[in-house]
Enzyme design. Structure first.
Site, PDB file in Angstrom:
ATOM      1  N   LEU A  10       0.636  -1.286  -0.003  1.00 40.60           N
ATOM      2  CA  LEU A  10      -0.072   0.079   0.207  1.00 40.60           C
ATOM      3  C   LEU A  10       0.798   1.163   0.095  1.00 40.60           C
ATOM      4  O   LEU A  10       0.621   2.167   0.672  1.00 40.60           O
ATOM      5  CB  LEU A  10      -0.949   0.051   1.331  1.00 40.60           C
ATOM      6  CG  LEU A  10      -1.821  -1.297   1.402  1.00 40.60           C
ATOM      7  CD1 LEU A  10      -2.535  -1.241   2.633  1.00 40.60           C
ATOM      8  CD2 LEU A  10      -2.633  -1.437  -0.045  1.00 40.60           C
ATOM      9  N   MET A  13       2.309   3.280  -5.159  1.00 40.48           N
ATOM     10  CA  MET A  13       1.711   3.165  -6.013  1.00 40.48           C
ATOM     11  C   MET A  13       0.298   2.189  -5.733  1.00 40.48           C
ATOM     12  O   MET A  13      -0.787   2.371  -6.123  1.00 40.48           O
ATOM     13  CB  MET A  13       2.306   2.122  -7.007  1.00 40.48           C
ATOM     14  CG  MET A  13       3.486   2.849  -7.694  1.00 40.48           C
ATOM     15  SD  MET A  13       2.960   4.014  -9.223  1.00 40.48           S
ATOM     16  CE  MET A  13       2.159   2.465 -10.219  1.00 40.48           C
ATOM     17  N   SER A 128       1.814   1.933 -15.647  1.00 41.71           N
ATOM     18  CA  SER A 128       2.570   3.106 -15.938  1.00 41.71           C
ATOM     19  C   SER A 128       1.670   4.197 -15.334  1.00 41.71           C
ATOM     20  O   SER A 128       0.439   3.957 -15.081  1.00 41.71           O
ATOM     21  CB  SER A 128       2.921   3.438 -17.254  1.00 41.71           C
ATOM     22  OG  SER A 128       3.614   4.589 -17.435  1.00 41.71           O
ATOM     23  N   LYS A 180       5.963  -3.368 -20.920  1.00 42.75           N
ATOM     24  CA  LYS A 180       6.344  -2.160 -20.103  1.00 42.75           C
ATOM     25  C   LYS A 180       7.898  -1.885 -20.225  1.00 42.75           C
ATOM     26  O   LYS A 180       8.283  -0.847 -19.952  1.00 42.75           O
ATOM     27  CB  LYS A 180       5.951  -2.643 -18.814  1.00 42.75           C
ATOM     28  CG  LYS A 180       6.206  -1.548 -17.594  1.00 42.75           C
ATOM     29  CD  LYS A 180       5.694  -0.329 -17.916  1.00 42.75           C
ATOM     30  CE  LYS A 180       5.789   0.784 -16.818  1.00 42.75           C
ATOM     31  NZ  LYS A 180       6.650   0.819 -15.722  1.00 42.75           N
ATOM     32  N   HIS A 183       8.643   0.019 -23.060  1.00 43.81           N
ATOM     33  CA  HIS A 183       7.932   1.482 -22.897  1.00 43.81           C
ATOM     34  C   HIS A 183       9.109   2.135 -21.930  1.00 43.81           C
ATOM     35  O   HIS A 183       9.378   3.557 -22.210  1.00 43.81           O
ATOM     36  CB  HIS A 183       6.659   1.343 -21.760  1.00 43.81           C
ATOM     37  CG  HIS A 183       6.243   2.538 -21.107  1.00 43.81           C
ATOM     38  ND1 HIS A 183       6.765   2.869 -19.827  1.00 43.81           N
ATOM     39  CD2 HIS A 183       5.173   3.265 -21.457  1.00 43.81           C
ATOM     40  CE1 HIS A 183       6.063   3.739 -19.738  1.00 43.81           C
ATOM     41  NE2 HIS A 183       5.136   4.190 -20.525  1.00 43.81           N
ATOM     42  N   ASN A 184       9.742   1.558 -21.100  1.00 46.29           N
ATOM     43  CA  ASN A 184      10.428   2.241 -19.877  1.00 46.29           C
ATOM     44  C   ASN A 184      11.920   2.371 -20.523  1.00 46.29           C
ATOM     45  O   ASN A 184      12.681   3.674 -20.288  1.00 46.29           O
ATOM     46  CB  ASN A 184      10.808   1.501 -18.680  1.00 46.29           C
ATOM     47  CG  ASN A 184       9.689   1.767 -17.721  1.00 46.29           C
ATOM     48  OD1 ASN A 184       8.469   2.012 -18.010  1.00 46.29           O
ATOM     49  ND2 ASN A 184       9.989   1.631 -16.380  1.00 46.29           N
ATOM     50  N   GLU A 187      10.933   5.652 -22.365  1.00 43.90           N
ATOM     51  CA  GLU A 187      11.002   6.849 -21.517  1.00 43.90           C
ATOM     52  C   GLU A 187      12.329   7.244 -21.123  1.00 43.90           C
ATOM     53  O   GLU A 187      12.729   8.463 -20.998  1.00 43.90           O
ATOM     54  CB  GLU A 187      10.535   6.257 -20.103  1.00 43.90           C
ATOM     55  CG  GLU A 187      10.326   7.135 -18.971  1.00 43.90           C
ATOM     56  CD  GLU A 187       9.556   6.102 -17.682  1.00 43.90           C
ATOM     57  OE1 GLU A 187       8.515   5.936 -18.100  1.00 43.90           O
ATOM     58  OE2 GLU A 187      10.397   6.047 -16.774  1.00 43.90           O
TER      59      GLU A 187
HETATM   60  O1  LIG Z   1       5.864   4.261 -16.416  1.00 36.57           O
HETATM   61  C1  LIG Z   1       5.997   4.652 -15.343  1.00 36.57           C
HETATM   62  O2  LIG Z   1       5.170   4.794 -14.437  1.00 36.57           O
HETATM   63  C2  LIG Z   1       7.453   4.497 -15.017  1.00 36.57           C
HETATM   64  O3  LIG Z   1       8.220   3.889 -15.872  1.00 36.57           O
HETATM   65  C3  LIG Z   1       7.676   3.732 -13.775  1.00 36.57           C
HETATM   66  O4  LIG Z   1       7.374   2.401 -13.609  1.00 36.57           O
HETATM   67  C4  LIG Z   1       9.309   3.501 -13.277  1.00 36.57           C
HETATM   68  O5  LIG Z   1       9.398   2.424 -12.777  1.00 36.57           O
HETATM   69  C5  LIG Z   1       9.818   4.434 -12.436  1.00 36.57           C
HETATM   70  O6  LIG Z   1       9.331   5.883 -12.529  1.00 36.57           O
HETATM   71  C6  LIG Z   1      11.131   4.636 -12.113  1.00 36.57           C
HETATM   72  O7  LIG Z   1      12.022   3.928 -13.124  1.00 36.57           O
HETATM   73  P1  LIG Z   1      13.532   4.107 -13.245  1.00 36.57           P
HETATM   74  O8  LIG Z   1      14.094   3.903 -11.857  1.00 36.57           O
HETATM   75  O9  LIG Z   1      14.087   2.953 -14.071  1.00 36.57           O
HETATM   76  O10 LIG Z   1      14.022   5.201 -13.788  1.00 36.57           O
END
Ligand SMILES: O=C(O)[C@H](O)[C@@H](O)[C@H](O)[C@H](O)COP(=O)(O)O
Length: 368
Positions: A10, A13, A128, A180, A183-184, A187
């Protein structure tokens, strides 16, 4: 449709997801070992009797065996593994376990096989949206068996930005975490591109550009507008806070795994790879390889190199203002450049630039 669903973890997230599920009309219960996390959710309007730090009680709250669903929202790695192991011993065939964290997809595939052998449905949800998901909704990349995914559809629809948007069933177990992961990786690349562009503009002092203004302008109508840019613009507005930030950038593994996958498949991913490597560099205080480069350069060329002490002093050099010569802004006691001529015939001071910076002009390059 309403479903009963349990959330383990909890924190920022999982806690926010409990609130969004509740606000979306779902029957949600939660577990966390931390009483503080539970108290926080109670202060946000979640019923105290739906939250517990006792695992036996939590399992009771989940309802009928074979119909239960538990969403695990804890850090990827060993903690996720031990929570899933514990659940596997307590749940029964037909129940659904969801891993909403950033687990490595190989781990997910392995866990999926082990849980399927016990008749449990394992669903991986790459989630995400960070701390904004509570209001904006979460983007979710879902992997797993059809039956398991269908069973948790009401929860997915409540967590998503809209029931029919922002989530989708990607494929079999592991595919949600795989998508995902990529995706990251993207990112990382987007973040790095913005950061490089802004640093370049800030360094080009002739125009005395206002970074906060540019970010704000770029947010509207431009090709590179994005949510990441919205957040950047907001951060730049508070320069006192921004200026206090360390340039250490952590990474949780997704960039590394994306690169490994690209190597295994022979697919070039130069942007994601370099963005990840830049994070590694940021995590170093003094880089051994940089010291070695200096040592070699000094050895073969007799070049002047900077000492750690000089670099420390340089970090307090006042910024050069437009119209002001770099020399005027540089303190005189920084031993970055030797007076003797270098092999090229230029002095080390010329090679390093008068502030001790690396050479930057075409002329200087041509003179090497
Ligand atoms: O889509 C999201 O909400 C982000 O990608 C998230 O899931 C991520 O895990 C963290 O923000 C930190 O990621 P890093 O520590 O790898 O930067």
């Amino acid at each position: 449709m309403v479903m009963k669903i349990g959330m383990i973890g909890l924190g920022k997230m999982g806690g926010n997801m409990v609130i969004r599920l509740k606000n979306g009309g779902q029957d949600v219960v939660g577990f966390d070992r931390s009483q503080e996390a539970i108290d926080h959710l109670v202060s946000q309007g979640v019923a105290a009797d739906a939250l517990t730090s006792d695992m036996d009680r939590f399992i009771e709250l989940l309802g009928e065996p074979g119909q239960r669903a538990v969403w695990v929202m804890v850090p990827a790695g060993q903690i996720t593994q031990s929570v899933i192991d514990d659940l596997a011993g307590r749940l029964s065939a037909g129940d659904v376990i969801i891993d909403g964290g950033n687990s490595n997809f190989h781990d997910t595939q392995r866990r999926g096989e082990a849980l399927a052998a016990k008749g449990l449905h394992f669903v991986d949800v790459g989630t995400s949206g960070g701390v904004w998901g509570i209001t904006e909704g979460y983007g979710m990349m879902v992997g797993g068996p059809d039956e398991g995914v269908e069973r948790i559809r009401p929860a997915l629809e409540a967590l998503a930005p809209a029931p029919d948007r922002g989530w989708g069933h990607m494929g079999p177990t592991g595919s949600g975490h795989y998508v995902k992961m990529v995706h990251n990786g993207i990112e990382y690349g987007m973040m790095q591109a913005y950061a490089e562009g802004f640093e370049l503009m800030k360094a080009h002092q002739t125009f005395n550009l206002d970074m906060a203004q540019i970010a704000e302008v770029w947010r509207h109508g431009t090709v590179i507008r994005s949510w990441l840019l919205d957040l950047t613009a907001e951060a730049l507005k508070n320069s006192a806070d921004f200026d206090q930030l360390s340039d250490y950038v952590a990474d949780s593994g997704e960039g590394r795994w994306t690169i490994i996958d690209s190597i295994e498949l022979g697919v070039p991913t130069p942007v994601i790879t370099l963005a990840t490597q830049m994070r590694f560099r940021s995590q170093q205080d003094v880089s051994y390889q940089g010291q070695m480069l200096s040592a070699m350069r000094r050895a073969f060329g007799g070049h002047a190199v900077k000492t750690l002490e000089a670099t420390k002093q340089e970090s307090v050099v006042p910024a050069v203002k437009p119209g002001e010569s770099p020399k005027a802004a540089a303190p005189e006691n920084i031993p970055t450049a030797a007076a003797q001529p270098s092999i090229s015939g230029r002095s080390e001071a010329q090679e390093l630039g008068e502030t001790g910076q690396q050479r930057t002009t075409g002329d200087q390059k041509a003179g090497e």
